[in-house]
Scaffold this motif. Structure first.
Motif, PDB file in Angstrom:
ATOM      1  N   LYS A 147      -4.756   3.173   9.329  1.00 21.72           N
ATOM      2  CA  LYS A 147      -3.777   2.274   9.943  1.00 21.72           C
ATOM      3  C   LYS A 147      -2.441   2.984  10.082  1.00 21.72           C
ATOM      4  O   LYS A 147      -2.021   3.743   9.202  1.00 21.72           O
ATOM      5  N   ALA A 148      -1.804   2.678  11.211  1.00 19.49           N
ATOM      6  CA  ALA A 148      -0.509   3.295  11.479  1.00 19.49           C
ATOM      7  C   ALA A 148       0.419   2.265  12.099  1.00 19.49           C
ATOM      8  O   ALA A 148      -0.032   1.254  12.674  1.00 19.49           O
ATOM      9  N   GLY A 149       1.691   2.498  11.974  1.00 18.53           N
ATOM     10  CA  GLY A 149       2.678   1.593  12.548  1.00 18.53           C
ATOM     11  C   GLY A 149       4.017   2.286  12.665  1.00 18.53           C
ATOM     12  O   GLY A 149       4.234   3.372  12.111  1.00 18.53           O
ATOM     13  N   SER A 150       4.956   1.675  13.370  1.00 17.05           N
ATOM     14  CA  SER A 150       6.286   2.257  13.534  1.00 17.05           C
ATOM     15  C   SER A 150       7.337   1.152  13.489  1.00 17.05           C
ATOM     16  O   SER A 150       7.034  -0.027  13.724  1.00 17.05           O
ATOM     17  N   TRP A 151       8.586   1.556  13.204  1.00 13.86           N
ATOM     18  CA  TRP A 151       9.679   0.599  13.090  1.00 13.86           C
ATOM     19  C   TRP A 151      10.181   0.206  14.474  1.00 13.86           C
ATOM     20  O   TRP A 151      10.509   1.053  15.298  1.00 13.86           O
ATOM     21  N   ASP A 152      10.199  -1.091  14.703  1.00 13.53           N
ATOM     22  CA  ASP A 152      10.695  -1.624  15.968  1.00 13.53           C
ATOM     23  C   ASP A 152      12.157  -2.032  15.765  1.00 13.53           C
ATOM     24  O   ASP A 152      12.452  -2.958  15.003  1.00 13.53           O
ATOM     25  N   ARG A 184       0.837  -1.197   0.000  1.00  7.26           N
ATOM     26  CA  ARG A 184       0.000   0.000   0.000  1.00  7.26           C
ATOM     27  C   ARG A 184       0.877   1.255   0.000  1.00  7.26           C
ATOM     28  O   ARG A 184       2.028   1.232   0.439  1.00  7.26           O
ATOM     29  N   GLU A 185       0.297   2.322  -0.497  1.00  3.03           N
ATOM     30  CA  GLU A 185       0.993   3.605  -0.462  1.00  3.03           C
ATOM     31  C   GLU A 185       0.733   4.247   0.892  1.00  3.03           C
ATOM     32  O   GLU A 185      -0.416   4.406   1.321  1.00  3.03           O
ATOM     33  N   VAL A 186       1.790   4.625   1.579  1.00  2.00           N
ATOM     34  CA  VAL A 186       1.664   5.191   2.923  1.00  2.00           C
ATOM     35  C   VAL A 186       2.493   6.459   3.020  1.00  2.00           C
ATOM     36  O   VAL A 186       3.400   6.697   2.223  1.00  2.00           O
ATOM     37  N   ASP A 187       2.168   7.254   4.033  1.00  2.00           N
ATOM     38  CA  ASP A 187       2.957   8.444   4.357  1.00  2.00           C
ATOM     39  C   ASP A 187       3.884   8.100   5.517  1.00  2.00           C
ATOM     40  O   ASP A 187       3.431   7.622   6.569  1.00  2.00           O
ATOM     41  N   PHE A 188       5.172   8.338   5.330  1.00  3.53           N
ATOM     42  CA  PHE A 188       6.150   8.075   6.383  1.00  3.53           C
ATOM     43  C   PHE A 188       6.489   9.385   7.109  1.00  3.53           C
ATOM     44  O   PHE A 188       6.624  10.437   6.496  1.00  3.53           O
ATOM     45  N   LEU A 189       6.631   9.270   8.412  1.00  5.19           N
ATOM     46  CA  LEU A 189       7.092  10.370   9.240  1.00  5.19           C
ATOM     47  C   LEU A 189       8.389   9.927   9.918  1.00  5.19           C
ATOM     48  O   LEU A 189       8.390   9.003  10.721  1.00  5.19           O
ATOM     49  N   ARG A 190       9.477  10.573   9.532  1.00  2.67           N
ATOM     50  CA  ARG A 190      10.778  10.252  10.136  1.00  2.67           C
ATOM     51  C   ARG A 190      11.170  11.364  11.091  1.00  2.67           C
ATOM     52  O   ARG A 190      11.215  12.537  10.725  1.00  2.67           O
ATOM     53  N   ILE A 191      11.455  10.993  12.323  1.00  6.31           N
ATOM     54  CA  ILE A 191      11.910  11.952  13.331  1.00  6.31           C
ATOM     55  C   ILE A 191      13.346  11.585  13.683  1.00  6.31           C
ATOM     56  O   ILE A 191      13.603  10.696  14.500  1.00  6.31           O
ATOM     57  N   SER A 248      -4.078  10.682  15.203  1.00  6.96           N
ATOM     58  CA  SER A 248      -4.217  12.142  15.130  1.00  6.96           C
ATOM     59  C   SER A 248      -2.863  12.828  15.332  1.00  6.96           C
ATOM     60  O   SER A 248      -2.544  13.811  14.649  1.00  6.96           O
ATOM     61  N   GLN A 249      -2.043  12.298  16.249  1.00  4.78           N
ATOM     62  CA  GLN A 249      -0.721  12.882  16.482  1.00  4.78           C
ATOM     63  C   GLN A 249       0.220  12.639  15.292  1.00  4.78           C
ATOM     64  O   GLN A 249       1.022  13.501  14.938  1.00  4.78           O
ATOM     65  N   ILE A 250       0.078  11.465  14.680  1.00  8.60           N
ATOM     66  CA  ILE A 250       0.888  11.175  13.503  1.00  8.60           C
ATOM     67  C   ILE A 250       0.528  12.125  12.360  1.00  8.60           C
ATOM     68  O   ILE A 250       1.404  12.660  11.665  1.00  8.60           O
ATOM     69  N   SER A 251      -0.784  12.330  12.153  1.00  6.38           N
ATOM     70  CA  SER A 251      -1.243  13.261  11.109  1.00  6.38           C
ATOM     71  C   SER A 251      -0.717  14.673  11.370  1.00  6.38           C
ATOM     72  O   SER A 251      -0.268  15.379  10.446  1.00  6.38           O
ATOM     73  N   LEU A 307      15.303   8.510  15.506  1.00 10.36           N
ATOM     74  CA  LEU A 307      14.620   8.025  16.704  1.00 10.36           C
ATOM     75  C   LEU A 307      13.375   7.235  16.375  1.00 10.36           C
ATOM     76  O   LEU A 307      13.082   6.212  17.011  1.00 10.36           O
ATOM     77  N   GLU A 308      12.654   7.680  15.352  1.00  7.06           N
ATOM     78  CA  GLU A 308      11.379   7.033  15.053  1.00  7.06           C
ATOM     79  C   GLU A 308      11.048   7.141  13.569  1.00  7.06           C
ATOM     80  O   GLU A 308      11.279   8.177  12.931  1.00  7.06           O
ATOM     81  N   LEU A 309      10.528   6.026  13.026  1.00  2.02           N
ATOM     82  CA  LEU A 309      10.014   5.984  11.660  1.00  2.02           C
ATOM     83  C   LEU A 309       8.606   5.425  11.727  1.00  2.02           C
ATOM     84  O   LEU A 309       8.401   4.258  12.071  1.00  2.02           O
ATOM     85  N   ILE A 310       7.626   6.269  11.412  1.00  5.26           N
ATOM     86  CA  ILE A 310       6.215   5.923  11.570  1.00  5.26           C
ATOM     87  C   ILE A 310       5.536   6.026  10.206  1.00  5.26           C
ATOM     88  O   ILE A 310       5.873   6.892   9.401  1.00  5.26           O
ATOM     89  N   TYR A 311       4.571   5.157   9.970  1.00  5.64           N
ATOM     90  CA  TYR A 311       3.792   5.251   8.733  1.00  5.64           C
ATOM     91  C   TYR A 311       2.319   5.412   9.047  1.00  5.64           C
ATOM     92  O   TYR A 311       1.837   5.011  10.115  1.00  5.64           O
ATOM     93  N   LEU A 312       1.610   6.010   8.092  1.00  6.55           N
ATOM     94  CA  LEU A 312       0.166   6.161   8.179  1.00  6.55           C
ATOM     95  C   LEU A 312      -0.386   5.926   6.784  1.00  6.55           C
ATOM     96  O   LEU A 312       0.074   6.543   5.823  1.00  6.55           O
ATOM     97  N   THR A 313      -1.356   5.002   6.682  1.00  2.53           N
ATOM     98  CA  THR A 313      -1.933   4.726   5.367  1.00  2.53           C
ATOM     99  C   THR A 313      -2.638   5.981   4.845  1.00  2.53           C
ATOM    100  O   THR A 313      -3.050   6.850   5.612  1.00  2.53           O
TER     101      THR A 313
END
Length: 250
Positions: free
Chosen positions: A204-209, A183-190, A224-227, A193-199
């Motif tokens: 649906k959302a998830g993060s790299w463990d 699926r095409e997702v939006d990634f948020l890289r901080i 909502s915080q990811i958005s 420290l953190e790499l998070i995706y949101l469809t």
């Protein structure tokens, strides 16, 4: 007879006067010749004097030119001496550059290998872009049309890009396998420290463990915080406090 003597005397006087006049004319003529000769001699003397004066002036001019040339030659000698010293310094620098070049090439190769290993073990963000950059560096090292200084600059530039990732926030779009479906997702890289995706549908959302080396699902309460974080990263919102889950390495 008495009448004859005066006549003879008068003749004698006349003849004497004639002789004197003739001698006087000769003297006058001779004097004119002398004066003319003197005038010609003076003319010659004047010409000789003018010639000598001209030659003297020419001599003075030549002396000035010689003095000027002497100073100029002395200056040229100094410049030539300095140029010889500079050439010797340049030759020495070139020898040193050759030594440095022989030493720096292995350093660049080790740096590229280190970057490659680091990317392989790092959080998997912008994977294609980073791998292409590494492949470009490897190809560059084999090219003879790129000098060592340019190669070194590009290696340092790639290294700096990797360093900067650790202190920036970024949002980008890519494909990701979510629940067995690409699926095409939006990634948020901080940073790192953190790499998070949101469809894209925002459901649906998830993060790299970093421990399990995979993406794990996040609670819907974080969406909502990811958005909000995505909008901040895209400069659509002013920087603000975010509450996001963090999967730090043990």
């Amino acid at each position: 007879m008495k009448g004859v003597k005066p006549l003879i005397l008068a003749s004698i006087v006349a003849m004497s006067a004639t002789v004197q006049a003739s001698d006087l004319n000769k003297v006058i003529d001779k004097s004119s010749e002398i004066n003319q000769s003197a005038a010609q001699s003076q003319t010659k003397i004047d010409k000789i004097a003018d010639s000598m004066q001209g030659r003297l002036q020419q001599f003075k001019t030549l002396n000035k030119e010689i003095d000027g040339l002497t100073v100029y030659n002395a200056q040229l000698s100094k410049q030539l001496s300095n140029q010889v010293s500079e050439m010797e310094a340049i030759n020495l620098s070139m020898d040193q550059v050759s030594i440095i070049e022989r030493q720096i090439t292995p350093l660049m190769l080790r740096t590229i290998t280190g970057l490659e290993q680091f990317v392989a073990l790092d959080v998997p963000f912008l994977t294609d872009e980073r791998e292409k950059r590494l492949a470009s560096l490897k190809d560059m090292m084999n090219r003879a049309d790129i000098n060592s200084s340019e190669k070194f600059r590009r290696v340092l530039e790639a290294y700096q890009v990797e360093v900067d990732y650790g202190r920036t926030i970024e949002a980008y779009t890519a494909l990701l396998d979510v629940d067995g479906q690409e699926r095409e997702v939006d990634f948020l890289r901080i940073g790192r420290l953190e790499l998070i995706y949101l469809t894209r549908d925002g459901k649906k959302a998830g993060s790299w463990d970093t421990t399990s080396k995979q993406f794990v699902a996040l609670d819907d309460s974080t969406i909502s915080q990811i958005s909000k974080g995505l909008r901040i990263a895209r400069k659509q919102l002013a920087p603000d406090m975010l509450t996001l889950p963090v999967h730090a390495a043990d």
